[in-house]
Design a protein around this motif. Sequence first.
Motif, PDB file in Angstrom:
ATOM      1  N   MET A   1     -65.594 -20.110 -11.788  1.00  0.00           N
ATOM      2  CA  MET A   1     -64.524 -20.391 -12.683  1.00  0.00           C
ATOM      3  C   MET A   1     -63.182 -20.151 -12.039  1.00  0.00           C
ATOM      4  O   MET A   1     -62.881 -19.023 -11.413  1.00  0.00           O
ATOM      5  N   ASN A   2     -62.348 -20.976 -12.157  1.00  0.00           N
ATOM      6  CA  ASN A   2     -61.108 -20.709 -11.595  1.00  0.00           C
ATOM      7  C   ASN A   2     -59.950 -20.093 -12.579  1.00  0.00           C
ATOM      8  O   ASN A   2     -59.609 -20.250 -13.735  1.00  0.00           O
ATOM      9  N   ILE A   3     -59.404 -18.938 -11.650  1.00  0.00           N
ATOM     10  CA  ILE A   3     -58.135 -18.231 -12.733  1.00  0.00           C
ATOM     11  C   ILE A   3     -56.924 -18.518 -12.059  1.00  0.00           C
ATOM     12  O   ILE A   3     -56.670 -18.496 -10.947  1.00  0.00           O
ATOM     13  N   ILE A   4     -56.049 -18.751 -13.137  1.00  0.00           N
ATOM     14  CA  ILE A   4     -54.671 -19.127 -12.744  1.00  0.00           C
ATOM     15  C   ILE A   4     -53.951 -17.835 -12.291  1.00  0.00           C
ATOM     16  O   ILE A   4     -53.904 -17.129 -13.155  1.00  0.00           O
ATOM     17  N   ALA A   5     -53.243 -17.847 -11.384  1.00  0.00           N
ATOM     18  CA  ALA A   5     -52.779 -16.617 -10.739  1.00  0.00           C
ATOM     19  C   ALA A   5     -51.408 -16.607 -11.599  1.00  0.00           C
ATOM     20  O   ALA A   5     -50.691 -17.516 -11.585  1.00  0.00           O
ATOM     21  N   PRO A   6     -51.008 -15.477 -11.911  1.00  0.00           N
ATOM     22  CA  PRO A   6     -49.766 -15.149 -12.505  1.00  0.00           C
ATOM     23  C   PRO A   6     -48.667 -15.183 -11.556  1.00  0.00           C
ATOM     24  O   PRO A   6     -48.886 -15.111 -10.060  1.00  0.00           O
ATOM     25  N   SER A   7     -47.554 -15.187 -11.808  1.00  0.00           N
ATOM     26  CA  SER A   7     -46.437 -15.167 -10.834  1.00  0.00           C
ATOM     27  C   SER A   7     -46.032 -13.805 -10.386  1.00  0.00           C
ATOM     28  O   SER A   7     -45.773 -13.473  -9.211  1.00  0.00           O
ATOM     29  N   VAL A   8     -46.565 -12.785 -11.438  1.00  0.00           N
ATOM     30  CA  VAL A   8     -45.943 -11.254 -10.811  1.00  0.00           C
ATOM     31  C   VAL A   8     -47.411 -10.532 -11.029  1.00  0.00           C
ATOM     32  O   VAL A   8     -47.867 -10.503 -12.130  1.00  0.00           O
ATOM     33  N   THR A   9     -47.720  -9.662 -10.292  1.00  0.00           N
ATOM     34  CA  THR A   9     -48.391  -8.648 -10.335  1.00  0.00           C
ATOM     35  C   THR A   9     -47.624  -7.220 -10.655  1.00  0.00           C
ATOM     36  O   THR A   9     -46.922  -6.936  -9.595  1.00  0.00           O
ATOM     37  N   VAL A  10     -47.902  -6.608 -11.810  1.00  0.00           N
ATOM     38  CA  VAL A  10     -46.940  -5.449 -12.002  1.00  0.00           C
ATOM     39  C   VAL A  10     -47.961  -4.289 -11.462  1.00  0.00           C
ATOM     40  O   VAL A  10     -49.295  -4.352 -12.030  1.00  0.00           O
ATOM     41  N   PHE A  11     -47.505  -3.560 -10.588  1.00  0.00           N
ATOM     42  CA  PHE A  11     -48.653  -2.784  -9.818  1.00  0.00           C
ATOM     43  C   PHE A  11     -47.998  -1.081 -10.420  1.00  0.00           C
ATOM     44  O   PHE A  11     -47.234  -0.683 -10.307  1.00  0.00           O
ATOM     45  N   MET A  12     -49.428  -0.411 -10.812  1.00  0.00           N
ATOM     46  CA  MET A  12     -48.893   0.912 -11.603  1.00  0.00           C
ATOM     47  C   MET A  12     -50.388   1.777 -10.931  1.00  0.00           C
ATOM     48  O   MET A  12     -51.322   1.451 -11.214  1.00  0.00           O
ATOM     49  N   ALA A  13     -49.953   2.817 -10.027  1.00  0.00           N
ATOM     50  CA  ALA A  13     -50.882   3.979  -9.545  1.00  0.00           C
ATOM     51  C   ALA A  13     -50.781   4.921 -10.630  1.00  0.00           C
ATOM     52  O   ALA A  13     -49.702   5.283 -11.355  1.00  0.00           O
ATOM     53  N   ALA A  14     -52.009   5.293 -11.163  1.00  0.00           N
ATOM     54  CA  ALA A  14     -51.989   6.368 -12.101  1.00  0.00           C
ATOM     55  C   ALA A  14     -53.071   7.589 -12.015  1.00  0.00           C
ATOM     56  O   ALA A  14     -54.134   7.553 -11.512  1.00  0.00           O
ATOM     57  N   TYR A  15     -52.478   8.899 -11.866  1.00  0.00           N
ATOM     58  CA  TYR A  15     -53.465  10.073 -11.696  1.00  0.00           C
ATOM     59  C   TYR A  15     -52.720  10.942 -12.720  1.00  0.00           C
ATOM     60  O   TYR A  15     -51.779  11.719 -12.885  1.00  0.00           O
ATOM     61  N   ASN A  16     -53.822  11.472 -13.665  1.00  0.00           N
ATOM     62  CA  ASN A  16     -53.612  12.467 -14.742  1.00  0.00           C
ATOM     63  C   ASN A  16     -52.299  12.136 -15.412  1.00  0.00           C
ATOM     64  O   ASN A  16     -51.539  13.013 -15.337  1.00  0.00           O
ATOM     65  N   ALA A  17     -52.267  10.805 -15.978  1.00  0.00           N
ATOM     66  CA  ALA A  17     -50.996  10.330 -16.392  1.00  0.00           C
ATOM     67  C   ALA A  17     -50.900  10.224 -17.792  1.00  0.00           C
ATOM     68  O   ALA A  17     -50.183   9.656 -18.408  1.00  0.00           O
ATOM     69  N   SER A  18     -51.845  10.983 -18.506  1.00  0.00           N
ATOM     70  CA  SER A  18     -52.153  10.855 -19.953  1.00  0.00           C
ATOM     71  C   SER A  18     -50.887  10.840 -20.785  1.00  0.00           C
ATOM     72  O   SER A  18     -50.625  10.417 -22.084  1.00  0.00           O
ATOM     73  N   LYS A  19     -49.988  11.904 -20.347  1.00  0.00           N
ATOM     74  CA  LYS A  19     -49.077  12.206 -21.118  1.00  0.00           C
ATOM     75  C   LYS A  19     -48.069  10.862 -21.438  1.00  0.00           C
ATOM     76  O   LYS A  19     -47.238  11.020 -22.546  1.00  0.00           O
ATOM     77  N   TYR A  20     -47.774  10.340 -20.487  1.00  0.00           N
ATOM     78  CA  TYR A  20     -46.650   9.188 -20.272  1.00  0.00           C
ATOM     79  C   TYR A  20     -47.156   7.799 -20.432  1.00  0.00           C
ATOM     80  O   TYR A  20     -46.528   6.669 -20.443  1.00  0.00           O
ATOM     81  N   ILE A  21     -48.679   7.550 -19.997  1.00  0.00           N
ATOM     82  CA  ILE A  21     -48.893   6.317 -19.446  1.00  0.00           C
ATOM     83  C   ILE A  21     -49.052   5.209 -20.462  1.00  0.00           C
ATOM     84  O   ILE A  21     -48.835   3.889 -20.317  1.00  0.00           O
ATOM     85  N   GLU A  22     -49.155   5.651 -21.828  1.00  0.00           N
ATOM     86  CA  GLU A  22     -49.174   4.905 -22.913  1.00  0.00           C
ATOM     87  C   GLU A  22     -47.686   4.160 -22.981  1.00  0.00           C
ATOM     88  O   GLU A  22     -47.513   2.759 -23.259  1.00  0.00           O
ATOM     89  N   VAL A  23     -46.716   4.895 -22.989  1.00  0.00           N
ATOM     90  CA  VAL A  23     -45.371   4.280 -22.947  1.00  0.00           C
ATOM     91  C   VAL A  23     -44.881   3.180 -21.806  1.00  0.00           C
ATOM     92  O   VAL A  23     -44.571   2.375 -21.966  1.00  0.00           O
ATOM     93  N   ALA A  24     -45.393   3.671 -20.596  1.00  0.00           N
ATOM     94  CA  ALA A  24     -45.351   2.897 -19.441  1.00  0.00           C
ATOM     95  C   ALA A  24     -45.856   1.407 -19.509  1.00  0.00           C
ATOM     96  O   ALA A  24     -45.389   0.402 -19.225  1.00  0.00           O
ATOM     97  N   VAL A  25     -47.199   1.404 -20.060  1.00  0.00           N
ATOM     98  CA  VAL A  25     -47.856   0.232 -20.148  1.00  0.00           C
ATOM     99  C   VAL A  25     -47.272  -0.446 -21.288  1.00  0.00           C
ATOM    100  O   VAL A  25     -46.964  -1.858 -20.918  1.00  0.00           O
ATOM    101  N   LYS A  26     -46.882   0.032 -22.255  1.00  0.00           N
ATOM    102  CA  LYS A  26     -46.255  -0.830 -23.384  1.00  0.00           C
ATOM    103  C   LYS A  26     -44.839  -1.441 -22.879  1.00  0.00           C
ATOM    104  O   LYS A  26     -44.482  -2.663 -23.244  1.00  0.00           O
ATOM    105  N   SER A  27     -44.281  -0.541 -22.000  1.00  0.00           N
ATOM    106  CA  SER A  27     -42.988  -1.226 -21.567  1.00  0.00           C
ATOM    107  C   SER A  27     -43.094  -2.230 -20.830  1.00  0.00           C
ATOM    108  O   SER A  27     -41.900  -3.444 -20.747  1.00  0.00           O
TER     109      SER A  27
END
Length: 337
Positions: A1-27
């Motif tokens: 199956m061919n996957i169409i590549a997006p223009s941008v990869t938004v890269f996020m590293a997360a370690y014990n980020a439960s306090k703030y990561i929901e806001v970061a992802v939604k943004s």
Amino acid sequence: MNIIAPSVTVFMAAYNASKYIEVAVKSILNQTYQDFELLIVNDGSTDDTSEILKSFKDERIRIINNVENKGLTYTRNIALKEARGQFIAIMDSDDMSYPNRLAIQIDAFNDKPHLALYGGQAKMIDENQKEIGFIEESETNPDLLKVKLLFHNTFVHSSVMIRTSIFREFGGYQEPFAEDYDLFLRIAQKYAVGNSSEFFVAYRWHGSNISRTEGEKIVKQLLPIKGKLLKKIGLKSTISQQKILTNPYLWNDVSIYEYQELFRSLLLYNKQEKTFDDQILEEIIFDKWYDALIHLGGANSAKLFFSKPIFKWRYCTFKKLRKILKKSIKSIIKARK
């Protein structure tokens, strides 16, 4: 199956980020520019980070889980292999991106095909997302930015977008601390880099920021980074000269004559290689030479102030000249007591 590549990869590293990561992802999910994937690497978190990430049902999100905590440098370099986009946008798991961030960056890259890296400004927010100030303005003049980058980081890491091919060319991050500055410095020696005057991110200031918890280690790690830079441009790379380029007035074991030697060498190097804008480099070095004399010059401050090729009358003000003379006189009087 061919996957169409997006223009941008938004890269996020997360370690014990439960306090703030929901806001970061939604943004990111709420960006006006939508042709992206959000690649999140969960670095062996032991809190609820994994559960929060699983709650998102967006096909643009791709999650990779490290079996154990590997640290930021290892985790961020997963993007070397996994990023599908033409560009990599860095996003920290405790920060927020403003809605038009990606759109502005993509427009900049489309307008300037030679551009390798592009960042923006950042506001500061507290743990409750209340604005508490601004991070020092990131330089937007490309020539001035390149010179200032010799001395300190001129980019907000979580605001930056990089061409993926260039990120891979330079092998990603290579240092355990100050890894972002090291990467930006290496890229800027070969390619055009820049900053927007627009605010791209809200940087969250809290008790767990690495800049707060690992500040001393970061400063020490900057020394070998500056050492690599000095060697690359063909200059002596002594510990003293690394310290001058790192935090000029933090060290008690660096003499004023070592400042003089390094500043002269930088100016002479640039006359031959034309790496930096001559006038900008001259003015910044003149100002740093003046500051060094005020801090360390002693009785010889006035004499040393006029050292060639550092001294330039066009950058000298009456206020600076008076202060240097005052510094010399005070030092002489103190020595005679």
